[in-house]
Design an enzyme around this catalytic site. Structure first.
Site, PDB file in Angstrom:
ATOM      1  N   LYS A  99     -10.575  -0.863  10.293  1.00 39.94           N
ATOM      2  CA  LYS A  99     -10.709  -2.048   9.427  1.00 39.94           C
ATOM      3  C   LYS A  99     -11.062  -3.286  10.236  1.00 39.94           C
ATOM      4  O   LYS A  99     -11.194  -4.376   9.711  1.00 39.94           O
ATOM      5  CB  LYS A  99      -9.399  -2.292   8.667  1.00 39.94           C
ATOM      6  CG  LYS A  99      -9.059  -1.213   7.638  1.00 39.94           C
ATOM      7  CD  LYS A  99      -7.849  -1.651   6.840  1.00 39.94           C
ATOM      8  CE  LYS A  99      -7.156  -0.503   6.141  1.00 39.94           C
ATOM      9  NZ  LYS A  99      -7.870  -0.008   4.966  1.00 39.94           N
TER      10      LYS A  99
ATOM     11  N   ASP B 244       3.286  -4.395   8.093  1.00 37.50           N
ATOM     12  CA  ASP B 244       2.029  -3.672   7.909  1.00 37.50           C
ATOM     13  C   ASP B 244       0.911  -4.709   8.044  1.00 37.50           C
ATOM     14  O   ASP B 244       0.663  -5.504   7.140  1.00 37.50           O
ATOM     15  CB  ASP B 244       2.025  -3.022   6.520  1.00 37.50           C
ATOM     16  CG  ASP B 244       0.687  -2.384   6.188  1.00 37.50           C
ATOM     17  OD1 ASP B 244      -0.248  -2.489   7.004  1.00 37.50           O
ATOM     18  OD2 ASP B 244       0.586  -1.794   5.100  1.00 37.50           O
TER      19      ASP B 244
ATOM     20  N   HIS C 229       0.869  -1.170   0.000  1.00 34.19           N
ATOM     21  CA  HIS C 229       0.000   0.000   0.000  1.00 34.19           C
ATOM     22  C   HIS C 229       0.916   1.233   0.000  1.00 34.19           C
ATOM     23  O   HIS C 229       2.027   1.179   0.522  1.00 34.19           O
ATOM     24  CB  HIS C 229      -0.832  -0.057   1.286  1.00 34.19           C
ATOM     25  CG  HIS C 229      -1.891   0.991   1.408  1.00 34.19           C
ATOM     26  ND1 HIS C 229      -1.636   2.252   1.876  1.00 34.19           N
ATOM     27  CD2 HIS C 229      -3.212   0.949   1.137  1.00 34.19           C
ATOM     28  CE1 HIS C 229      -2.767   2.948   1.893  1.00 34.19           C
ATOM     29  NE2 HIS C 229      -3.738   2.184   1.449  1.00 34.19           N
TER      30      HIS C 229
ATOM     31  N   CYS D  96      -4.699   2.462  -3.696  1.00 35.30           N
ATOM     32  CA  CYS D  96      -3.491   3.005  -3.053  1.00 35.30           C
ATOM     33  C   CYS D  96      -2.318   2.049  -3.226  1.00 35.30           C
ATOM     34  O   CYS D  96      -1.511   1.851  -2.305  1.00 35.30           O
ATOM     35  CB  CYS D  96      -3.712   3.298  -1.569  1.00 35.30           C
ATOM     36  SG  CYS D  96      -5.066   4.434  -1.281  1.00 35.30           S
TER      37      CYS D  96
ATOM     38  N   GLN E 155      -4.202  -5.361   7.015  1.00 31.33           N
ATOM     39  CA  GLN E 155      -5.139  -6.329   6.435  1.00 31.33           C
ATOM     40  C   GLN E 155      -5.024  -7.708   7.066  1.00 31.33           C
ATOM     41  O   GLN E 155      -5.615  -8.672   6.562  1.00 31.33           O
ATOM     42  CB  GLN E 155      -4.921  -6.447   4.910  1.00 31.33           C
ATOM     43  CG  GLN E 155      -5.144  -5.157   4.139  1.00 31.33           C
ATOM     44  CD  GLN E 155      -6.614  -4.704   4.091  1.00 31.33           C
ATOM     45  OE1 GLN E 155      -7.527  -5.403   4.544  1.00 31.33           O
ATOM     46  NE2 GLN E 155      -6.842  -3.529   3.551  1.00 31.33           N
TER      47      GLN E 155
HETATM   48  N1  7TS Z   1      -1.744  -0.977   4.630  1.00 30.58           N
HETATM   49  C1  7TS Z   1      -2.587  -1.745   3.959  1.00 30.58           C
HETATM   50  C2  7TS Z   1      -2.169  -3.118   3.536  1.00 30.58           C
HETATM   51  C3  7TS Z   1      -3.861  -1.267   3.662  1.00 30.58           C
HETATM   52  O1  7TS Z   1      -4.706  -2.039   2.992  1.00 30.58           O
HETATM   53  C4  7TS Z   1      -4.217   0.038   4.078  1.00 30.58           C
HETATM   54  C5  7TS Z   1      -5.547   0.629   3.743  1.00 30.58           C
HETATM   55  C6  7TS Z   1      -3.288   0.782   4.803  1.00 30.58           C
HETATM   56  C7  7TS Z   1      -2.058   0.237   5.060  1.00 30.58           C
HETATM   57  C8  7TS Z   1      -3.582   2.134   5.313  1.00 30.58           C
HETATM   58  O2  7TS Z   1      -4.544   2.128   6.287  1.00 30.58           O
HETATM   59  P1  7TS Z   1      -5.012   3.492   6.954  1.00 30.58           P
HETATM   60  O3  7TS Z   1      -6.091   3.103   7.888  1.00 30.58           O
HETATM   61  O4  7TS Z   1      -3.818   4.064   7.638  1.00 30.58           O
HETATM   62  O5  7TS Z   1      -5.483   4.365   5.843  1.00 30.58           O
HETATM   63  N2  7TS Z   1      -6.160   0.058   2.632  1.00 30.58           N
HETATM   64  C9  7TS Z   1      -7.246   0.527   1.999  1.00 30.58           C
HETATM   65  C10 7TS Z   1      -7.841  -0.164   0.946  1.00 30.58           C
HETATM   66  O6  7TS Z   1      -7.434  -1.216   0.499  1.00 30.58           O
HETATM   67  N3  7TS Z   1      -8.885   0.542   0.508  1.00 30.58           N
HETATM   68  O7  7TS Z   1      -9.003   1.648   1.243  1.00 30.58           O
HETATM   69  C11 7TS Z   1      -7.986   1.648   2.175  1.00 30.58           C
END
Ligand code: 7TS
Length: 399
Positions: A219, A193, A117, A354, A196
């Protein structure tokens, strides 16, 4: 797992979209929230709201207890200790904190991968001005990481290896334990990370060998605005603060400041107290279902989806992948596919997710993506599949 019962715990899932029952297949972007989480946040504001770590009055003590109690729950959820768990806004902030505070300098190398990401690429790129170089591990055709690349790219100069535990596009679950070993053998640190993975499977920071691990509350059934950074205590103790201000100090004089202990040193200013409390409730809810059950349920769904979605092009074919299916309908942009599905009440994400370097590596500009969670069932997939068949038939008629 009683999915019907679980579904009934999520108020939003009973609403209609475009006159159809909502089929929510966008949990990888953000999950829906169960009544237990919503009610816990309301109860916090209605009955306990105060600032933390300062007042001696009853409400302040209750708020502090609730906030620190949430830290314990979240730490326990990933087998960490509470003082190794820093509350951040989200996974992104956790990665930026490590990037800014670990003391990267000229000659240091960071190894990331093409499936990351943007939040696990851009914070590292921002260190280029300090003379840091970045290497990227490639993927195989099935969407797994080229493990040989780690052996080649990780050298004595490597300070940190940053990798996603589970891809938000391909669904691939990476062997982070193996990557930890390669990193540690070379004297490097590992940042995982887990945005997910923590929401979808059992995660144990110690067993995995992670030095840092990040995830987002939103999430995993929790509210937006709260996330976590796990760091090994010795490392956190050596790191300077990310931001300065209230709560992160022991004493301040006009000439100098003595910083607070870990983890408070990294939580400057009034934190998202209600967010943390809500995340604690989310963790309780998930723990009650059991993370092994969550994982098994999603495995079933993704297997069913893989079988059903033969009529579209899909990306990521690793065995045992997570509950994510990215796809394209030939001849249509993913945004058009997502809009047509939305007309049937089906919510999927579309675009580059992203992960533009990954899109480029796959030779596509975008994809639609269905992602599953505890409240999805096989009927949701059947509806997605039927709608996609309709879209393809319509395309044939127009052509
Ligand atoms: N890392 C991964 C693997 C992600 O899927 C996401 C967000 C992030 C980091 C960042 O998360 P945040 O909460 O800090 O924004 N992924 C997604 C997605 O797949 N669609 O919208 C956000």
């Amino acid at each position: 797992m009683n999915v019907e019962k679980i579904k009934s715990d999520f108020p939003v899932l009973s609403r209609k979209v475009n006159g159809k029952e909502l089929v929510y297949l966008d949990s990888a972007a953000t999950s829906q929230k169960p009544r237990h989480v919503i009610n816990t946040i309301v109860d916090y504001y209605e009955n306990h709201n105060a600032n933390v770590h300062r007042g001696v009055h009853a409400l302040s003590e209750e708020a502090t207890e609730a906030y620190e109690g949430a830290r314990k729950k979240v730490a326990n959820f990933v087998n960490a200790k509470p003082d190794e768990m820093i509350f951040t806004r989200n996974a992104t902030e956790g990665i930026n904190l490590v990037a800014q505070c670990l003391g990267f300098g000229k000659g240091d190398e960071i190894i990331s991968s093409v499936m990351e990401h943007h939040s696990n690429i851009v914070p590292w790129q921002m260190l280029k001005s300090r003379g840091v170089t970045i290497g990227f591990v490639d993927i195989n055709d099935d969407g797994t990481l080229k493990m040989d690349d780690y052996e080649k790219l990780v050298t004595k100069k490597t300070k940190l290896v940053a990798v996603t535990h589970a891809s938000n596009v391909l669904g691939t679950i990476n062997d982070v334990k193996k990557i930890a070993k390669i990193a540690h053998d070379a004297g490097a640190l590992l940042l995982v990370d887990a945005a997910q993975s923590v929401p979808h499977m059992p995660v144990d920071v110690r067993d995995m060998g992670a030095d840092f691990l990040v995830f987002s509350g939103h999430k995993m059934l929790g509210p937006t605005g709260i996330g976590c950074l796990y760091g090994r205590r010795r490392l956190l103790e050596e790191m300077p603060p990310f931001m300065g201000g209230g709560d992160m100090i022991k004493s301040v004089e006009l000439e100098k400041t003595v910083y607070n202990d870990v983890p408070y040193r990294f939580e400057a200013g009034t934190p998202d107290i209600a967010g943390a409390v809500g995340l604690g409730a989310a963790v309780d809810y998930l723990a009650k279902i059991g993370m092994k059950n969550v994982r098994e349920h999603e495995k079933k769904l993704v297997n069913r989806a893989t079988k059903e979605l033969q009529m579209v092009e899909t990306y990521g074919h690793a065995g045992g992948k997570g509950g994510v299916v990215a796809f394209n309908v030939r001849g249509l942009h993913s945004h058009d596919v997502a809009s047509m599905l939305d007309e049937n009440g089906i919510a999927v994400r579309s675009g580059h997710h992203c992960a533009q370097p990954l899109m480029k590596r796959l030779g596509i500009i975008s994809a639609a993506r269905a992602s599953f969670y505890v409240y999805n069932d096989e009927e949701d997939i059947a509806k997605l599949s039927a709608s996609l068949k309709d879209i393809i038939n319509l395309l044939k008629k127009v052509a």
